[in-house]
Design a protein around this motif. Sequence first.
Motif, PDB file in Angstrom:
ATOM      1  N   SER A  57       2.118 -11.384  44.204  1.00  0.00           N
ATOM      2  CA  SER A  57       1.758  -9.969  44.204  1.00  0.00           C
ATOM      3  C   SER A  57       0.982  -9.711  45.483  1.00  0.00           C
ATOM      4  O   SER A  57       0.753 -10.638  46.278  1.00  0.00           O
ATOM      5  CB  SER A  57       0.891  -9.625  42.982  1.00  0.00           C
ATOM      6  OG  SER A  57      -0.411 -10.179  43.131  1.00  0.00           O
ATOM      7  N   PHE A  58       0.537  -8.483  45.686  1.00  0.00           N
ATOM      8  CA  PHE A  58      -0.284  -8.212  46.861  1.00  0.00           C
ATOM      9  C   PHE A  58      -1.579  -9.018  46.823  1.00  0.00           C
ATOM     10  O   PHE A  58      -2.205  -9.289  47.856  1.00  0.00           O
ATOM     11  CB  PHE A  58      -0.578  -6.715  46.996  1.00  0.00           C
ATOM     12  CG  PHE A  58      -1.431  -6.131  45.911  1.00  0.00           C
ATOM     13  CD1 PHE A  58      -2.806  -6.086  46.039  1.00  0.00           C
ATOM     14  CD2 PHE A  58      -0.857  -5.617  44.756  1.00  0.00           C
ATOM     15  CE1 PHE A  58      -3.606  -5.537  45.043  1.00  0.00           C
ATOM     16  CE2 PHE A  58      -1.633  -5.070  43.747  1.00  0.00           C
ATOM     17  CZ  PHE A  58      -3.023  -5.030  43.888  1.00  0.00           C
ATOM     18  N   SER A  75       4.255  -3.656  47.548  1.00  0.00           N
ATOM     19  CA  SER A  75       4.749  -4.373  46.372  1.00  0.00           C
ATOM     20  C   SER A  75       6.210  -4.006  46.172  1.00  0.00           C
ATOM     21  O   SER A  75       6.562  -2.819  46.195  1.00  0.00           O
ATOM     22  CB  SER A  75       3.949  -3.998  45.125  1.00  0.00           C
ATOM     23  OG  SER A  75       2.603  -4.422  45.248  1.00  0.00           O
ATOM     24  N   PHE A  97       7.246  -4.589  40.795  1.00  0.00           N
ATOM     25  CA  PHE A  97       6.120  -5.505  40.898  1.00  0.00           C
ATOM     26  C   PHE A  97       4.815  -4.714  40.955  1.00  0.00           C
ATOM     27  O   PHE A  97       4.695  -3.748  41.711  1.00  0.00           O
ATOM     28  CB  PHE A  97       6.212  -6.355  42.164  1.00  0.00           C
ATOM     29  CG  PHE A  97       7.276  -7.417  42.148  1.00  0.00           C
ATOM     30  CD1 PHE A  97       6.934  -8.760  42.149  1.00  0.00           C
ATOM     31  CD2 PHE A  97       8.625  -7.076  42.170  1.00  0.00           C
ATOM     32  CE1 PHE A  97       7.918  -9.747  42.164  1.00  0.00           C
ATOM     33  CE2 PHE A  97       9.611  -8.048  42.182  1.00  0.00           C
ATOM     34  CZ  PHE A  97       9.255  -9.391  42.174  1.00  0.00           C
ATOM     35  N   GLY A  98       3.810  -5.165  40.207  1.00  0.00           N
ATOM     36  CA  GLY A  98       2.491  -4.560  40.295  1.00  0.00           C
ATOM     37  C   GLY A  98       2.524  -3.064  40.051  1.00  0.00           C
ATOM     38  O   GLY A  98       3.098  -2.586  39.064  1.00  0.00           O
ATOM     39  N   SER A 101       4.051  -0.893  41.902  1.00  0.00           N
ATOM     40  CA  SER A 101       5.341  -0.288  42.275  1.00  0.00           C
ATOM     41  C   SER A 101       6.192  -0.189  41.014  1.00  0.00           C
ATOM     42  O   SER A 101       7.319  -0.685  40.932  1.00  0.00           O
ATOM     43  CB  SER A 101       6.043  -1.122  43.350  1.00  0.00           C
ATOM     44  OG  SER A 101       5.355  -1.062  44.571  1.00  0.00           O
ATOM     45  N   THR A 116      -3.722 -12.291  39.578  1.00  0.00           N
ATOM     46  CA  THR A 116      -2.278 -12.065  39.728  1.00  0.00           C
ATOM     47  C   THR A 116      -1.621 -11.890  38.368  1.00  0.00           C
ATOM     48  O   THR A 116      -0.841 -10.945  38.153  1.00  0.00           O
ATOM     49  CB  THR A 116      -1.647 -13.252  40.474  1.00  0.00           C
ATOM     50  OG1 THR A 116      -2.173 -13.314  41.800  1.00  0.00           O
ATOM     51  CG2 THR A 116      -0.132 -13.120  40.528  1.00  0.00           C
ATOM     52  N   SER A 172       9.788  -6.994  37.130  1.00  0.00           N
ATOM     53  CA  SER A 172      10.000  -7.861  38.296  1.00  0.00           C
ATOM     54  C   SER A 172      11.183  -8.796  38.069  1.00  0.00           C
ATOM     55  O   SER A 172      11.883  -9.173  39.016  1.00  0.00           O
ATOM     56  CB  SER A 172       8.739  -8.671  38.598  1.00  0.00           C
ATOM     57  OG  SER A 172       8.408  -9.533  37.517  1.00  0.00           O
TER      58      SER A 172
END
Length: 379
Positions: free
Chosen positions: A112-113, A133, A137-138, A140, A291, A304
Amino acid sequence: MDEDTALTPFRIDIPQADVDDLRDRLARTRWPIPVPGRRDRTDFRRGIPQVYLEELAGYWRDGFDWRAQEAELNAYEQVTTVVDGQTFHVVHARSADPQATPLLLSHGWPGSFVEYQRLIPLLTDAFHLVVPSPPGFGFSTPLSGTGWELARTTDAYAGIMTRLGYGRFAAHGTDLGAGVTGRLAALHPERVIGTHVGADPRWLGLVGDRIPYPDGLSADEIARIEAVRAEDAAGRGYLELQSHRPDTIGPALTDSPVGQLGWIAEHFRSRTAGDDRTPDESVDRDQLLTTISLYWFTRSGASSAQFYYEAEHAGLDLLMPSGVPSGYAVFDTHPLLRRALDPGKAIDHWSEFTEGGHFPAMEVPELLAGDIRTFFSSP
């Protein structure tokens, strides 16, 4: 109608009810009945040992401070923006030097970021850092629809750099992010200053799958490559499931925090250097759990996984040639990796380190930062 290209300021603020729900679910975990004899917390041959998972879950419930981690992440400027109907979350860490080089940092799964959290302060004197992202993911999330694979994501990242005011930029990536980095150079060579990729011996699996072995390898050398591939294949159950049946695993990852914990933590054991270490001995325990918490709170364990399905069925070439200067930093190095991946020595910059593994920004951020600086400062 033209798409809204606004950059909307963003701060992480997980509702307290969600934090409390996580702790409650962890406290009520329905554990499997232990298999007799399976009490070695470092024995990952059958997957993540339950005795270790119980220990990690207990810390996540009673010792981990999400609010402290949230505050650290919010120290960085963040925005969201919509590209092709999809919301993207972007960390934008500007350098104090207005002439600094823009550097796009791309990650993959199960990163992740947060993966770049410790790398950012090592680079902001010389680089404006941009960490998007990927879709699903996350933050996004949620996914706007199907079809978000590597090529579409690459185009979106190029658009995000334009919105941030960066006509030309450098790019670094690992895992799926390495694919994004390579495609950016191939498709937008006039914009990409150079590409830098973090790699590890598991890339040898790509050689047999995607690239013919180079001429001149001895039978012993091929056997050594095949041994790495076999070891990597033993842990690829997640890849097959996410690439072909993401809807099957998605509900379990969304409903069970311990399921999500084991699903990700096991990969920080199989993909980091050191067979005698647990995941939180290879990377910082709090950063690992930050994370995993991010995946949990955003329900991106399920979304994801869709990226793997899209990538598997897109029919894209994994590696695309370009004339853009390229650099590789190889961690937990294997003596045959360059002969397999770059037999003609066409890669401009190649560094090898015995430390680190698949997540160098978390494992050895100083080494990675130094190599990025060296490559992008070269004439």
